[in-house]
Design an enzyme around this catalytic site. Sequence first.
Site, mmCIF file in Angstrom:
data_model
loop_
_atom_site.group_PDB
_atom_site.id
_atom_site.type_symbol
_atom_site.label_atom_id
_atom_site.label_comp_id
_atom_site.label_asym_id
_atom_site.label_seq_id
_atom_site.Cartn_x
_atom_site.Cartn_y
_atom_site.Cartn_z
ATOM 1 N N GLU A 76 31.446 13.544 -35.372
ATOM 2 C CA GLU A 76 31.265 14.450 -34.236
ATOM 3 C C GLU A 76 29.863 15.059 -34.240
ATOM 4 O O GLU A 76 29.273 15.294 -33.196
ATOM 5 C CB GLU A 76 32.332 15.558 -34.273
ATOM 6 C CG GLU A 76 33.739 15.057 -34.055
ATOM 7 C CD GLU A 76 33.924 14.433 -32.683
ATOM 8 O OE1 GLU A 76 33.523 13.260 -32.515
ATOM 9 O OE2 GLU A 76 34.443 15.102 -31.783
ATOM 10 N N THR A 111 28.179 16.192 -23.791
ATOM 11 C CA THR A 111 28.666 17.391 -24.478
ATOM 12 C C THR A 111 27.498 18.316 -24.824
ATOM 13 O O THR A 111 27.590 19.539 -24.678
ATOM 14 C CB THR A 111 29.420 16.987 -25.757
ATOM 15 O OG1 THR A 111 30.462 16.089 -25.378
ATOM 16 C CG2 THR A 111 30.036 18.183 -26.448
HETATM 17 P P1 ADP Z 1 33.705 12.486 -25.639
HETATM 18 O O1 ADP Z 1 33.950 13.951 -25.399
HETATM 19 O O2 ADP Z 1 34.396 11.643 -24.630
HETATM 20 O O3 ADP Z 1 33.952 12.081 -27.066
HETATM 21 P P2 ADP Z 1 31.002 12.802 -26.301
HETATM 22 O O4 ADP Z 1 29.877 13.105 -25.341
HETATM 23 O O5 ADP Z 1 31.475 13.851 -27.223
HETATM 24 O O6 ADP Z 1 32.176 12.234 -25.421
HETATM 25 O O7 ADP Z 1 30.602 11.574 -27.246
HETATM 26 C C1 ADP Z 1 30.161 10.380 -26.765
HETATM 27 C C2 ADP Z 1 28.813 10.057 -27.425
HETATM 28 O O8 ADP Z 1 29.012 9.524 -28.739
HETATM 29 C C3 ADP Z 1 28.077 9.005 -26.624
HETATM 30 O O9 ADP Z 1 26.706 9.348 -26.598
HETATM 31 C C4 ADP Z 1 28.286 7.730 -27.435
HETATM 32 O O10 ADP Z 1 27.235 6.811 -27.290
HETATM 33 C C5 ADP Z 1 28.369 8.252 -28.867
HETATM 34 N N1 ADP Z 1 29.160 7.376 -29.747
HETATM 35 C C6 ADP Z 1 28.739 6.765 -30.883
HETATM 36 N N2 ADP Z 1 29.729 6.047 -31.443
HETATM 37 C C7 ADP Z 1 30.814 6.183 -30.648
HETATM 38 C C8 ADP Z 1 32.143 5.670 -30.706
HETATM 39 N N3 ADP Z 1 32.564 4.874 -31.678
HETATM 40 N N4 ADP Z 1 32.988 6.044 -29.725
HETATM 41 C C9 ADP Z 1 32.581 6.850 -28.713
HETATM 42 N N5 ADP Z 1 31.337 7.360 -28.602
HETATM 43 C C10 ADP Z 1 30.453 7.028 -29.566
#
Ligand code: ADP
Length: 308
Positions: free
Chosen positions: A128, A181
């Site tokens: 995260e 986020t």
């Molecule tokens: P969500 O709230 O849907 O998780 P976030 O903005 O917190 O969305 O996270 C998505 C970010 O994390 C994107 O920039 C994405 O490229 C990155 N990321 C890296 N690895 C992963 C993964 N395995 N799954 C999802 N997002 C990923």
Amino acid sequence: MNEIKIFTPATIANVSCGFDVLGMALDTIGDEMLIRKVPEKGVKITKIIGQNLPLETHKNVAGVSALALLAQIDCEFGFEIEIDKRIKPGSGIGSSAASSAGVVWAINELLGKPFNSSDLVRFAMEGERLATGVAHADNVAPALFGGFTLVRSYEPLDIISLPTPKDLYATILHPQIEIKTADAREILKTTVSLKKAIKQWGNVGGLISGLYEEDYDLIGRSLEDFIIEPIRSILIPAFDTVKQQSINSGALGGGISGSGPSIFALSKGEETALKVADGMRSVYEKIDIDYEIHVSKINKKGIRILKY
Ligand code: ADP
């Protein structure tokens, strides 16, 4: 056991009044992951289907979380990861958390469970941190524990598993726009007035009491966010109309899912949750933005095994 296939759920963080501390897991929305033991040490992401995400271990939250776990043990072998990514990144329903939590849970299974759930939360929080810049636990905790969770404290980490009323359903509208986020955090104020804080902690207490007592009306009355929602909802087209329409359709209440753009509503019973979906759809049909709608029971178990 040399490989394991899992379902790792989408999650709704904040749950309206509980910014950064409350979260809940969904049952019908989530990713699938396959984790395999391999002779070479380290972590390799070999396949990602569904979304365009980095395969490099250090750039993918799954890789970073797995490495955080492996840093704590002396492991003579390594792991390969395949991700079937069904939760769109940036949707606000815990796409990154599903990968972070899923991988550490699966590796722990393959290792014979040397770590407890709190340890796994700590490892997944590192994923995260990569995704959002903040090592928050409000999505990874419900993915790992199932049901509703409360992060009572971050230092030291203290996660409380809360009961899930049996007829509770979530309806989620996901407008197909991206809110990062990090951006959704940027616009928040860093101070809160005492007046708002009093209303907010009244609602957090009310919501938790409602979950314990299976008091659906109390849950509904408590789903009110005086601090974050008034600021963040500006980023989400027709937020107020969707929320009002959900309540008109029978929802107990709702709010922004995580940092948005998804909007969630909670309902008693699937029938009402489906009516709420119709209500949300009626609003977005009039807007020129693509959207998806999901209806799901609250997932009490969290991550589950699909195949050994
Ligand atoms: P969500 O709230 O849907 O998780 P976030 O903005 O917190 O969305 O996270 C998505 C970010 O994390 C994107 O920039 C994405 O490229 C990155 N990321 C890296 N690895 C992963 C993964 N395995 N799954 C999802 N997002 C990923």
